[in-house]
Design an enzyme around this catalytic site. Structure first.
Site, PDB file in Angstrom:
ATOM      1  N   GLU A 158      -6.052  -9.156   3.649  1.00 66.15           N
ATOM      2  CA  GLU A 158      -5.240  -8.501   4.687  1.00 66.15           C
ATOM      3  C   GLU A 158      -5.200  -9.404   5.903  1.00 66.15           C
ATOM      4  OE1 GLU A 158      -5.916  -4.346   5.515  1.00 66.15           O
ATOM      5  OE2 GLU A 158      -6.476  -3.966   3.424  1.00 66.15           O
TER       6      GLU A 158
ATOM      7  N   TYR B  89      -6.584  -9.276  11.423  1.00 61.03           N
ATOM      8  CA  TYR B  89      -5.244  -9.014  11.947  1.00 61.03           C
ATOM      9  C   TYR B  89      -5.100  -9.641  13.326  1.00 61.03           C
ATOM     10  CZ  TYR B  89      -4.271  -5.629   8.249  1.00 61.03           C
ATOM     11  OH  TYR B  89      -4.037  -5.031   7.029  1.00 61.03           O
TER      12      TYR B  89
ATOM     13  N   GLU C 155       0.839  -1.204   0.000  1.00 61.73           N
ATOM     14  CA  GLU C 155       0.000   0.000   0.000  1.00 61.73           C
ATOM     15  C   GLU C 155       0.872   1.250   0.000  1.00 61.73           C
ATOM     16  OE1 GLU C 155      -2.799   0.015   3.250  1.00 61.73           O
ATOM     17  OE2 GLU C 155      -3.783   1.840   2.543  1.00 61.73           O
TER      18      GLU C 155
ATOM     19  N   GLN D  68       2.186  -6.077   5.437  1.00 64.97           N
ATOM     20  CA  GLN D  68       2.416  -5.665   4.067  1.00 64.97           C
ATOM     21  C   GLN D  68       3.874  -5.918   3.698  1.00 64.97           C
ATOM     22  OE1 GLN D  68       1.040  -1.742   3.058  1.00 64.97           O
ATOM     23  NE2 GLN D  68      -0.923  -2.012   4.083  1.00 64.97           N
TER      24      GLN D  68
ATOM     25  N   ASN E 159     -12.439  -1.136  -0.754  1.00 60.21           N
ATOM     26  CA  ASN E 159     -11.717  -1.771   0.353  1.00 60.21           C
ATOM     27  C   ASN E 159     -12.358  -1.327   1.665  1.00 60.21           C
ATOM     28  OD1 ASN E 159      -9.251  -2.852   1.892  1.00 60.21           O
ATOM     29  ND2 ASN E 159      -9.301  -0.696   2.510  1.00 60.21           N
ATOM     30  N   GLU E 160     -12.566  -2.259   2.535  1.00 60.58           N
ATOM     31  CA  GLU E 160     -13.139  -1.959   3.859  1.00 60.58           C
ATOM     32  C   GLU E 160     -14.260  -0.924   3.726  1.00 60.58           C
ATOM     33  OE1 GLU E 160     -10.133  -1.413   6.952  1.00 60.58           O
ATOM     34  OE2 GLU E 160      -9.504  -3.501   6.688  1.00 60.58           O
TER      35      GLU E 160
HETATM   36  O1  AHR Z   1      -2.932  -2.639   6.257  1.00 62.26           O
HETATM   37  C1  AHR Z   1      -3.213  -1.433   6.897  1.00 62.26           C
HETATM   38  C2  AHR Z   1      -4.681  -1.036   6.810  1.00 62.26           C
HETATM   39  O2  AHR Z   1      -5.452  -1.959   7.506  1.00 62.26           O
HETATM   40  C3  AHR Z   1      -5.299  -1.042   5.424  1.00 62.26           C
HETATM   41  O3  AHR Z   1      -5.056   0.137   4.731  1.00 62.26           O
HETATM   42  C4  AHR Z   1      -6.751  -1.167   5.715  1.00 62.26           C
HETATM   43  O4  AHR Z   1      -7.454  -1.799   4.695  1.00 62.26           O
HETATM   44  C5  AHR Z   1      -6.787  -1.932   7.025  1.00 62.26           C
HETATM   45  O5  AHR Z   1      -7.607  -1.340   7.951  1.00 62.26           O
END
Ligand code: AHR
Length: 494
Positions: free
Chosen positions: A296, A239, A25, A345, A172-173
């Site tokens: 992600e 995450y 990103e 990332q 995205n999101e």
């Molecule tokens: O990876 C960091 C961020 O996490 C991304 O930009 C977003 O999609 C997520 O909240």
């Protein structure tokens, strides 16, 4: 002694190599500095892309790379990133540290990066602050062969042939940074935007709708019910936060046994997520046509002390190696539904493969896991029966071992094993049941006596794979000693 059996003649299907995907990103030092240094940089580069990083990424056999975000994707206007670099408008990257984005890395540079590292592009379009027309034009710019306004513009910018672009994300999101939408509203928006993401010539787009944040099962339900038939993939973001709390996620390097345990326990919840989201998808898509795209995933800690909070820079220890190994094993187990995954990332951000400092670069423990596990790409998933002992910490228990196995095109078996226990090793005894005979075994292991061991610019080789010397293969029985807190890959051949 841990007993296991590999059912060598059975398979659940192919492990899509796209499960080994990555995500880059416009955030912190991922694209700028980490990947892109510009053609005039003293750092050796090819067309502005640093050679050391490109070579290291190529060595991972990265199947697919997602770009330009993340939250940045819904603020990105692609036309700002084409044409002569010095004429490209500058913008503020409001989401990530308020830095000036000069747009020097745009569509052409991204496709060049993919070409250099041998990855397929996965482009994420802007729904949050973009328009249907803008998205339609971007797809035309990238993939239309022949005479059209956007194809002509691409040619004027030096690229005659269209690119191949299989994967395209529509927002995205969208439930958060991508527009704070309700699932019912986004489902309709998705249908409208996706209609204009056209297939030109033989470029068939695999359309990815924005999916849920971790346990939001209602999002999956609504999306599949209202828009399932218009999509090829539905994303999922999860995450691993050691504390589970965003305000104070915990340190990347300063942790003890308790944080080690909770981090791995939270990582294992990926299994529950994939099971539950798949079950909802099965109702609307019993043939499993629509893939889960975990675009992600990875660890998210408090940023490195002293670094810009908006840059999400964190170190990467043996704990991250375990998180990577466990997640990859889980993706293998769910390979019938998980079509792609992209760790967040690639460079200098979150659970990165590579960290850079000026012209220097180091490989993280997570990099080594991806490198060791690459043998599973596109291989047949082979079931393993195992009764893992429990790893108990305080009142809680999780399985001590995470394993998965696959058979490659040459008939070799690759078994990946993570020993989650912070202090106890394990002796693994594996029977091979089936018709194929294996006579040779070799393996590699990533381990370190310190749980929080990591590589630094001063000591870049502190954590790196070594030969696993304890392997024995006799009369169809494999044995191996797995030290505490380790990740191993064992290969069996005829
Ligand atoms: O990876 C960091 C961020 O996490 C991304 O930009 C977003 O999609 C997520 O909240």
């Amino acid at each position: 002694m841990v007993q296991a059996k590999i059912l060598t003649d059975r398979t659940k299907g192919k492990i899509n190599r796209a499960i080994y995907g990555h995500f880059a990103e416009h955030l912190g030092r991922c694209i700028y500095e980490g990947i892109w240094v510009g053609k005039d940089s003293p750092i050796p580069n090819t067309d502005g892309i640093r050679d050391d990083v490109a070579a290291a990424l190529k060595n991972l056999n990265i199947p697919v790379l997602r770009w330009p975000g993340g939250c940045f994707a819904d603020e990105y206007h692609w036309q700002d990133g084409i044409g002569p670099a010095e004429q490209r408008p500058r913008m503020i990257n409001t989401h990530w540290g308020g830095t000036v984005e000069n747009n020097h890395f745009g569509t052409h540079e991204f496709f060049r990066l993919c070409e250099l590292i041998g990855a397929e592009p996965y482009v994420n379009g802007n729904v949050g602050s973009g328009t249907v027309y803008e998205m339609q034009q971007w797809v035309e710019y990238m993939t239309f062969d022949g005479e059209s306004p956007m194809a002509n513009l691409r040619k004027a910018n030096g690229r005659e042939q269209p690119w191949k672009m299989r994967y395209f994300g529509v927002g995205n999101e969208s439930w958060g940074c991508g527009g704070n939408m309700r699932p019912e509203y986004y489902a309709d928006e998705y249908r409208r935007y996706a209609t204009y993401v056209r297939n030109y010539g033989d470029n068939k787009v695999y359309k990815i709708a924005c999916g849920a944040s971790d346990f939001d099962y209602n999002w999956t339900e609504v999306l599949m019910r209202e828009a399932g038939r218009f999509m090829d993939g539905l994303s999922l973001h999860y995450y691993t936060l050691p504390t589970g709390v965003w305000k104070d996620k915990g340190s990347a390097t300063e942790f003890g046994e308790a944080e080690w345990f909770t981090t791995l326990k939270r990582t294992l919840r990926m299994d529950e997520l994939l099971t539950q989201h798949s079950a909802i998808m099965d109702k609307y898509d019993p043939d499993q046509r629509v893939g889960i795209i975990v675009d992600e995933w990875g660890t998210w800690y408090n940023v490195e002390p002293g670094s810009n909070p908006g840059f999400l820079y964190q170190q990467n220890t043996m704990r991250d190696a375990l998180v990577a190994g466990i997640n990859l094993n889980l993706f293998h187990h769910h390979c019938e539904r998980v079509h792609m995954a992209n760790i967040a990332q690639t460079v200098n951000v979150l659970q990165a493969m590579i960290l850079t400092e000026g012209g220097k670069m180091i490989l993280t423990p997570s990099y080594h896991v991806f490198e060791m596990f690459k043998v599973h790409q596109d291989a047949e998933h082979i079931p393993v029966e195992i009764e893992s002992p429990l790893y108990t910490f305080g009142e809680e228990s999780i399985p001590q071992l995470s394993v998965s196995c696959s058979k490659d095109a040459a008939g070799k078996l690759n078994l990946s094993v993570c020993n989650l226990h912070h202090a106890e090793g394990a002796t693994l005894r594996v029977e091979l049941s089936g018709t194929a005979a294996y006579s040779a075994a070799e393996g590699r292991i990533l381990a370190h006596a310190e749980l929080n061991a990591y590589n630094t610019f001063a000591e870049p080789g502190k954590v790196q794979p070594e030969a696993l010397r304890s392997i024995r293969l006799e009369n169809g029985v494999l044995t191996a000693e797995l030290p505490a807190a380790s990740v191993a890959v064992i290969t069996l051949s005829a």
